[in-house]
Scaffold this motif. Structure first.
Motif, mmCIF file in Angstrom:
data_model
loop_
_atom_site.group_PDB
_atom_site.id
_atom_site.type_symbol
_atom_site.label_atom_id
_atom_site.label_comp_id
_atom_site.label_asym_id
_atom_site.label_seq_id
_atom_site.Cartn_x
_atom_site.Cartn_y
_atom_site.Cartn_z
ATOM 1 N N GLY A 57 0.814 -1.215 0.000
ATOM 2 C CA GLY A 57 0.000 0.000 0.000
ATOM 3 C C GLY A 57 0.842 1.258 0.000
ATOM 4 O O GLY A 57 0.530 2.237 -0.696
ATOM 5 N N GLU A 58 1.934 1.259 0.770
ATOM 6 C CA GLU A 58 2.836 2.412 0.787
ATOM 7 C C GLU A 58 3.457 2.649 -0.587
ATOM 8 O O GLU A 58 3.528 3.780 -1.060
ATOM 9 N N LYS A 59 3.891 1.584 -1.229
ATOM 10 C CA LYS A 59 4.503 1.710 -2.561
ATOM 11 C C LYS A 59 3.487 2.196 -3.592
ATOM 12 O O LYS A 59 3.792 3.032 -4.434
ATOM 13 N N ILE A 60 2.276 1.659 -3.507
ATOM 14 C CA ILE A 60 1.224 2.078 -4.443
ATOM 15 C C ILE A 60 0.895 3.546 -4.229
ATOM 16 O O ILE A 60 0.778 4.314 -5.184
ATOM 17 N N GLN A 61 0.778 3.952 -2.985
ATOM 18 C CA GLN A 61 0.494 5.354 -2.696
ATOM 19 C C GLN A 61 1.597 6.253 -3.255
ATOM 20 O O GLN A 61 1.312 7.276 -3.877
ATOM 21 N N GLU A 62 2.854 5.892 -3.012
ATOM 22 C CA GLU A 62 3.976 6.678 -3.553
ATOM 23 C C GLU A 62 3.869 6.815 -5.064
ATOM 24 O O GLU A 62 4.064 7.901 -5.612
ATOM 25 N N GLU A 63 3.572 5.715 -5.740
ATOM 26 C CA GLU A 63 3.478 5.718 -7.200
ATOM 27 C C GLU A 63 2.370 6.654 -7.688
ATOM 28 O O GLU A 63 2.568 7.460 -8.590
ATOM 29 N N TYR A 64 1.198 6.553 -7.076
ATOM 30 C CA TYR A 64 0.065 7.383 -7.494
ATOM 31 C C TYR A 64 0.269 8.854 -7.130
ATOM 32 O O TYR A 64 -0.099 9.742 -7.897
ATOM 33 N N LEU A 65 0.852 9.127 -5.959
ATOM 34 C CA LEU A 65 1.119 10.519 -5.597
ATOM 35 C C LEU A 65 2.151 11.138 -6.529
ATOM 36 O O LEU A 65 2.000 12.280 -6.967
ATOM 37 N N GLN A 66 3.180 10.387 -6.844
ATOM 38 C CA GLN A 66 4.195 10.889 -7.761
ATOM 39 C C GLN A 66 3.585 11.181 -9.128
ATOM 40 O O GLN A 66 3.852 12.215 -9.724
ATOM 41 N N ALA A 67 2.743 10.285 -9.612
ATOM 42 C CA ALA A 67 2.111 10.484 -10.926
ATOM 43 C C ALA A 67 1.188 11.705 -10.928
ATOM 44 O O ALA A 67 1.079 12.400 -11.935
ATOM 45 N N SER A 68 0.540 11.967 -9.781
ATOM 46 C CA SER A 68 -0.396 13.093 -9.719
ATOM 47 C C SER A 68 0.293 14.405 -9.357
ATOM 48 O O SER A 68 -0.298 15.471 -9.513
ATOM 49 N N GLY A 69 1.521 14.321 -8.836
ATOM 50 C CA GLY A 69 2.221 15.520 -8.413
ATOM 51 C C GLY A 69 1.695 16.091 -7.110
ATOM 52 O O GLY A 69 2.004 17.223 -6.748
ATOM 53 N N ALA A 70 0.903 15.322 -6.382
ATOM 54 C CA ALA A 70 0.308 15.784 -5.122
ATOM 55 C C ALA A 70 1.092 15.248 -3.933
ATOM 56 O O ALA A 70 1.817 14.255 -4.043
ATOM 57 N N SER A 71 0.940 15.888 -2.777
ATOM 58 C CA SER A 71 1.596 15.418 -1.565
ATOM 59 C C SER A 71 0.715 14.431 -0.800
ATOM 60 O O SER A 71 1.203 13.651 0.007
ATOM 61 N N HIS A 72 -0.597 14.498 -1.029
ATOM 62 C CA HIS A 72 -1.531 13.542 -0.430
ATOM 63 C C HIS A 72 -2.824 13.553 -1.247
ATOM 64 O O HIS A 72 -3.045 14.445 -2.059
ATOM 65 N N PHE A 73 -3.652 12.537 -1.033
ATOM 66 C CA PHE A 73 -4.923 12.438 -1.740
ATOM 67 C C PHE A 73 -6.042 13.084 -0.945
ATOM 68 O O PHE A 73 -6.096 12.946 0.272
ATOM 69 N N ASP A 74 -6.936 13.744 -1.662
ATOM 70 C CA ASP A 74 -8.208 14.066 -1.044
ATOM 71 C C ASP A 74 -9.076 12.812 -1.168
ATOM 72 O O ASP A 74 -8.639 11.781 -1.701
ATOM 73 N N ARG A 75 -10.267 12.875 -0.684
ATOM 74 C CA ARG A 75 -11.146 11.695 -0.684
ATOM 75 C C ARG A 75 -11.381 11.155 -2.091
ATOM 76 O O ARG A 75 -11.278 9.957 -2.339
ATOM 77 N N ARG A 76 -11.705 12.017 -3.024
ATOM 78 C CA ARG A 76 -11.980 11.590 -4.402
ATOM 79 C C ARG A 76 -10.727 10.979 -5.039
ATOM 80 O O ARG A 76 -10.788 9.961 -5.720
ATOM 81 N N GLY A 77 -9.568 11.603 -4.805
ATOM 82 C CA GLY A 77 -8.322 11.074 -5.349
ATOM 83 C C GLY A 77 -7.990 9.707 -4.803
ATOM 84 O O GLY A 77 -7.501 8.830 -5.517
ATOM 85 N N MET A 78 -8.272 9.488 -3.511
ATOM 86 C CA MET A 78 -8.023 8.194 -2.889
ATOM 87 C C MET A 78 -8.910 7.122 -3.523
ATOM 88 O O MET A 78 -8.437 6.039 -3.873
ATOM 89 N N ILE A 79 -10.189 7.436 -3.679
ATOM 90 C CA ILE A 79 -11.108 6.467 -4.286
ATOM 91 C C ILE A 79 -10.694 6.182 -5.729
ATOM 92 O O ILE A 79 -10.634 5.019 -6.146
#
Length: 179
Positions: A57-79
């Motif tokens: 989960g940590e690796k997946i989160q890093e990958e998706y955050l890096q791709a989005s350029g965000a520091s964290h997800f809002d609710r919609r981004g997480m879903i």
């Protein structure tokens, strides 16, 4: 007396053997999970696979955050990240319900296919990936899997409770401190 027949490479290359990278990886993961369950028991295997799920989960989160350029997800981004990631690995996740207190996801196709029925503790991967991403996004998540394909249901139900005061079971997750 039985006579032995040796197969040559040319005999095998054109045959209808079902083997590719995905089938091989499914066999490896589910065989390791099954052997672990048989050796230490389902509860201990689930605990170990939970740790694997958190790390994944940590690796997946890093990958998706890096791709989005965000520091964290809002609710919609997480879903959206959960649905996209699960689609990419061969699942068919969708939102069943979304309220302030919880998100319920459905899944019509297990990425491990029929092999998951031999190793239901693999569901802890799903629970912990969902829990990690939800907690990092929302501060808290408690994930329950009341129905799973691995346990014989026609679909999975993944209940992500976002309110710590909501009664019920499941695995609890808390946000790590943001840098």
């Amino acid at each position: 007396m039985e006579q032995s027949v040796a197969a040559s490479r040319s005999d095998l290359c054109g045959s209808q053997i079902r083997m590719d990278r995905e089938i091989f990886m499914d066999l490896v993961v589910t065989t390791m999970g099954s052997l672990f369950e048989d050796t230490v028991g389902s509860g201990e295997a689930g605990g170990f696979i939970s740790l694997v799920g958190l790390a994944v989960g940590e690796k997946i989160q890093e990958e998706y955050l890096q791709a989005s350029g965000a520091s964290h997800f809002d609710r919609r981004g997480m879903i959206d990240a959960l649905l996209d990631m699960k689609r990419r690995i061969g699942s068919d996740f969708y939102v069943v319900e979304e309220t302030e207190q919880r998100i319920v996801l459905g899944n019509r196709r297990c990425p491990f296919g029929e092999l998951a029925k031999k190793c239901p503790s693999l569901c802890m991967l799903t629970a912990n990936v969902c829990g990690h991403l939800a907690a990092e996004s929302q501060g808290y998540a408690r994930v329950d899997l009341p129905e799973t394909i691995a346990a014989g249901a026609s679909e999975c139900r993944i209940v992500i409770n976002l309110d710590p005061d909501t009664p019920g079971g499941g695995r609890r997750h808390h946000r790590r401190a943001w840098a």
